[in-house]
Motif scaffolding. Structure first.
Motif, mmCIF file in Angstrom:
data_model
loop_
_atom_site.group_PDB
_atom_site.id
_atom_site.type_symbol
_atom_site.label_atom_id
_atom_site.label_comp_id
_atom_site.label_asym_id
_atom_site.label_seq_id
_atom_site.Cartn_x
_atom_site.Cartn_y
_atom_site.Cartn_z
ATOM 1 N N TYR A 39 39.714 43.820 22.324
ATOM 2 C CA TYR A 39 40.054 43.633 23.712
ATOM 3 C C TYR A 39 38.570 43.790 24.322
ATOM 4 O O TYR A 39 37.840 45.067 24.456
ATOM 5 C CB TYR A 39 40.816 44.516 24.465
ATOM 6 C CG TYR A 39 41.043 44.332 25.970
ATOM 7 C CD1 TYR A 39 41.314 43.172 26.404
ATOM 8 C CD2 TYR A 39 41.004 45.445 26.823
ATOM 9 C CE1 TYR A 39 41.559 43.006 27.835
ATOM 10 C CE2 TYR A 39 41.366 45.276 27.947
ATOM 11 C CZ TYR A 39 41.519 43.847 28.514
ATOM 12 O OH TYR A 39 41.617 43.997 30.056
ATOM 13 N N LYS B 102 49.416 44.459 30.152
ATOM 14 C CA LYS B 102 48.654 43.864 31.047
ATOM 15 C C LYS B 102 48.029 42.518 29.718
ATOM 16 O O LYS B 102 46.700 42.638 29.777
ATOM 17 C CB LYS B 102 47.662 44.286 31.585
ATOM 18 C CG LYS B 102 48.334 45.269 32.723
ATOM 19 C CD LYS B 102 47.295 46.073 33.370
ATOM 20 C CE LYS B 102 47.926 46.813 34.715
ATOM 21 N NZ LYS B 102 47.009 47.550 35.534
ATOM 22 N N PRO C 197 37.219 42.909 28.060
ATOM 23 C CA PRO C 197 37.053 42.587 29.308
ATOM 24 C C PRO C 197 35.766 42.188 29.740
ATOM 25 O O PRO C 197 34.969 42.923 29.611
ATOM 26 C CB PRO C 197 37.946 43.555 30.207
ATOM 27 C CG PRO C 197 37.624 44.766 29.393
ATOM 28 C CD PRO C 197 37.609 44.385 28.048
ATOM 29 N N PRO C 198 35.594 41.201 30.743
ATOM 30 C CA PRO C 198 34.199 40.962 31.293
ATOM 31 C C PRO C 198 33.953 42.290 32.191
ATOM 32 O O PRO C 198 34.920 42.779 32.986
ATOM 33 C CB PRO C 198 34.554 39.914 32.154
ATOM 34 C CG PRO C 198 35.847 39.239 31.684
ATOM 35 C CD PRO C 198 36.571 40.263 31.287
ATOM 36 N N LYS C 199 32.753 42.406 31.989
ATOM 37 C CA LYS C 199 32.113 43.760 33.139
ATOM 38 C C LYS C 199 32.047 43.247 34.492
ATOM 39 O O LYS C 199 31.273 42.380 34.690
ATOM 40 C CB LYS C 199 30.989 44.118 32.442
ATOM 41 C CG LYS C 199 31.061 45.250 31.284
ATOM 42 C CD LYS C 199 31.059 46.635 31.684
ATOM 43 C CE LYS C 199 31.237 47.666 30.719
ATOM 44 N NZ LYS C 199 32.648 47.695 30.424
ATOM 45 N N LEU C 200 32.597 43.770 35.432
ATOM 46 C CA LEU C 200 32.733 43.494 36.804
ATOM 47 C C LEU C 200 31.472 44.343 37.347
ATOM 48 O O LEU C 200 31.611 45.465 37.195
ATOM 49 C CB LEU C 200 34.007 43.662 37.219
ATOM 50 C CG LEU C 200 35.174 42.976 36.960
ATOM 51 C CD1 LEU C 200 36.470 43.275 37.713
ATOM 52 C CD2 LEU C 200 34.895 41.311 37.319
ATOM 53 N N GLU C 201 30.771 43.531 38.236
ATOM 54 C CA GLU C 201 29.715 44.190 39.020
ATOM 55 C C GLU C 201 29.851 43.927 40.544
ATOM 56 O O GLU C 201 29.511 43.011 40.808
ATOM 57 C CB GLU C 201 28.240 43.773 38.342
ATOM 58 C CG GLU C 201 27.076 44.804 38.861
ATOM 59 C CD GLU C 201 26.024 44.176 38.259
ATOM 60 O OE1 GLU C 201 25.189 43.521 39.202
ATOM 61 O OE2 GLU C 201 25.496 44.535 37.134
ATOM 62 N N ARG C 202 30.345 45.002 41.005
ATOM 63 C CA ARG C 202 30.736 44.466 42.581
ATOM 64 C C ARG C 202 30.372 45.730 43.533
ATOM 65 O O ARG C 202 30.379 46.716 42.845
ATOM 66 C CB ARG C 202 32.248 44.209 42.728
ATOM 67 C CG ARG C 202 32.613 42.694 42.132
ATOM 68 C CD ARG C 202 33.908 42.506 42.477
ATOM 69 N NE ARG C 202 34.470 41.419 41.896
ATOM 70 C CZ ARG C 202 35.753 41.020 41.581
ATOM 71 N NH1 ARG C 202 36.513 42.006 42.067
ATOM 72 N NH2 ARG C 202 35.976 39.881 40.805
ATOM 73 N N VAL C 203 30.175 45.485 44.521
ATOM 74 C CA VAL C 203 29.784 46.664 45.498
ATOM 75 C C VAL C 203 31.173 47.056 46.249
ATOM 76 O O VAL C 203 31.855 46.257 46.564
ATOM 77 C CB VAL C 203 28.913 46.250 46.520
ATOM 78 C CG1 VAL C 203 28.007 47.578 47.172
ATOM 79 C CG2 VAL C 203 27.664 45.400 45.670
ATOM 80 N N LYS D 284 51.917 42.509 36.507
ATOM 81 C CA LYS D 284 50.839 43.396 36.269
ATOM 82 C C LYS D 284 50.760 44.748 36.755
ATOM 83 O O LYS D 284 50.263 45.759 35.912
ATOM 84 C CB LYS D 284 49.575 42.423 36.700
ATOM 85 C CG LYS D 284 48.392 42.928 36.300
ATOM 86 C CD LYS D 284 47.236 41.941 36.463
ATOM 87 C CE LYS D 284 45.752 42.269 36.222
ATOM 88 N NZ LYS D 284 45.508 42.028 34.717
ATOM 89 N N GLN D 285 51.079 44.937 38.178
ATOM 90 C CA GLN D 285 51.174 46.094 38.548
ATOM 91 C C GLN D 285 52.240 46.902 38.276
ATOM 92 O O GLN D 285 52.669 48.036 39.133
ATOM 93 C CB GLN D 285 50.993 46.214 40.168
ATOM 94 C CG GLN D 285 49.408 46.515 40.439
ATOM 95 C CD GLN D 285 48.332 45.148 39.934
ATOM 96 O OE1 GLN D 285 48.673 43.830 40.052
ATOM 97 N NE2 GLN D 285 47.599 45.483 39.099
#
Lengths: 220, 206
Positions: B198, B124, B200-206, B117-118
């Motif tokens: 495509y 991806k 992708p789920p929206k990520l909500e993080r701090v 992946k990287q």
């Protein structure tokens, strides 16, 4: 197989003007190598292949190495006289070594069943001077591997018969195995990010709303 | 089979009258004769071959006719690592398949790039360019896992409606059956993902 010093002396005699250094490897493998100057590389390679006692007729592997610009700090203890008293003082000198690219060839002899002999060549710099003579005319097996080095490290092999990209597509402009390569930003979906990936994935996160109603909830 | 009562149906069956619907019959035929496209990309393809061979035997599910031409295939099993250099060809093959067509994304690489992946040269996830029906995790997934995915796909085909507002996508003329083939760009494929496919789920993080 003869020692590296013997091979070096023989090669320097055979290819006039060739300058060969021994790059020592002090690690457990003890595989030291010969650093060959670019102008005489083809002559030296031809000598290594054709000499009856050496006979390195098989080039098993060719690879590239990227060395970035670096500064080496050396600390030397110097005796100095301060106020009439002799003291030992640490003196630090910094040496700047400009970056370069390297091609490494692993040679074996099928005839004498010895090897490997490791030879290296270094480019002048990492930009427009990234040129080396091709050893494909000496060892045919180097052809695809030199193409791979050209593709991934960007070393131009002069007099290579067919120098094209081999793994990446022709329109690609970067050299992905270089240490300063930065891959395109497609980090929008990283379920378990960490370290560098986390830093790049964070740029795609939607910011958490500052006011979400939770601050109004009070204990009864 | 929305109209007829299940109790009445089994009662009729006991009397020797078998009642079915066009949709049920049609889907029964389709799901038991899925022709996969014969191509493999990496080690997952070896597991796919093992699934087709006598021990696991995908023929038990009606999927043994591997076709060497996309024109004759219903199912694309993306078995293995999709490199960025290969991705346009995969999309092209998908576009050449006739509707109705289905995609199984087999293995970690085809889902997300997996261990690569990287890396600099691996796509991806094939779901960046074409819609995927069933994902199988694993590196590589065992033949049982592929058979499970195959049965999951059969279940999906069985539940597809032939009429009404919620009918299957391939029956809707406005639903695209071809997707743009990405071009080779200077640093990456252009575009890096098809935004129509495509999500992708929206990520909500701090």
């Amino acid at each position: 197989m003869e020692t590296l010093e013997q091979i070096k002396n023989r090669a320097e005699l055979a290819a006039r003007g060739a300058k060969i250094d021994i790059v020592a490897n002090t690690g457990p493998s003890q595989q030291s190598s010969l650093l060959i100057d670019n102008d005489h590389a083809v002559a030296v390679a031809q000598f290594l292949r054709d000499h009856p006692a050496l006979g390195f007729d098989f080039c098993s592997n060719v690879t590239g190495v990227d060395w970035l610009d670096r500064t080496v700090k050396k600390t030397v203890k110097v005796k100095q006289t301060v106020d009439g008293v002799e003291k030992e003082v640490d003196q630090t000198t910094e040496e700047k070594i400009p970056g370069y690219l390297e091609a490494v060839y692993h040679l074996y002899s099928m005839k004498h069943k010895h090897g490997p002999l490791i030879i290296r060549m270094r480019t002048a710099n990492r930009a427009d001077g990234a040129r080396l003579p091709s050893l494909t005319p000496i060892w045919r097996s180097a052809e695809l591997q030199e193409r791979e080095i050209f593709d991934l490290y960007g070393i131009h092999f002069e007099s290579h018969p067919d120098l094209r990209r081999i793994l990446m597509w022709d329109e690609f402009v970067d050299h992905p195995m270089r240490k300063d390569y930065r891959d395109p930003d497609d980090y929008e979906w990283e379920p378990t990010p960490h370290d560098d990936v986390l830093e790049r994935a964070k740029q795609h996160y939607t910011p958490r709303p500052t006011l979400d109603g939770a601050e109004n909830i009070t204990a009864p | 089979m929305g109209e007829i009562d299940e109790g009445l149906r089994s009662e009729l069956q006991r009397q020797g009258v078998w009642v079915t619907s066009m949709q049920e019959l049609y889907n029964w035929g389709r799901k038991n004769s899925i022709w996969p496209l014969q191509f493999g990309l990496a080690c997952c393809a070896i597991e796919m071959i093992a699934t087709a061979a006598s021990r696991y035997d995908i023929a038990r599910f009606g999927g043994e006719v591997f076709r060497p031409s996309p024109r004759q295939a219903d199912l694309m099993i993306v078995a293995g690592t999709v490199t960025k250099k290969m991705a346009p060809q995969i999309v092209r093959l998908y576009n050449q398949m006739p509707d109705p067509k289905y995609v199984i994304s087999m293995g970690a690489c085809a889902i997300s790039g997996g261990p690569f992946k990287q890396g600099y040269n691996v796509l991806k996830g094939i779901d960046r360019y074409i819609p995927v029906d069933v994902y199988i995790p694993g590196c590589p997934p065992r033949p049982e896992a592929l058979l499970h995915a195959f049965m999951e796909l059969q279940r999906k085909i069985d539940s597809q409606k032939l009429s009404g507002a919620d009918k299957a996508g391939f029956l809707k003329p406005e639903q695209p059956s071809e997707f743009p083939v990405p071009a080779f760009g200077e640093h990456d494929l252009q575009p890096p993902a098809n935004p129509d496919v495509y999500h992708p789920p929206k990520l909500e993080r701090v």
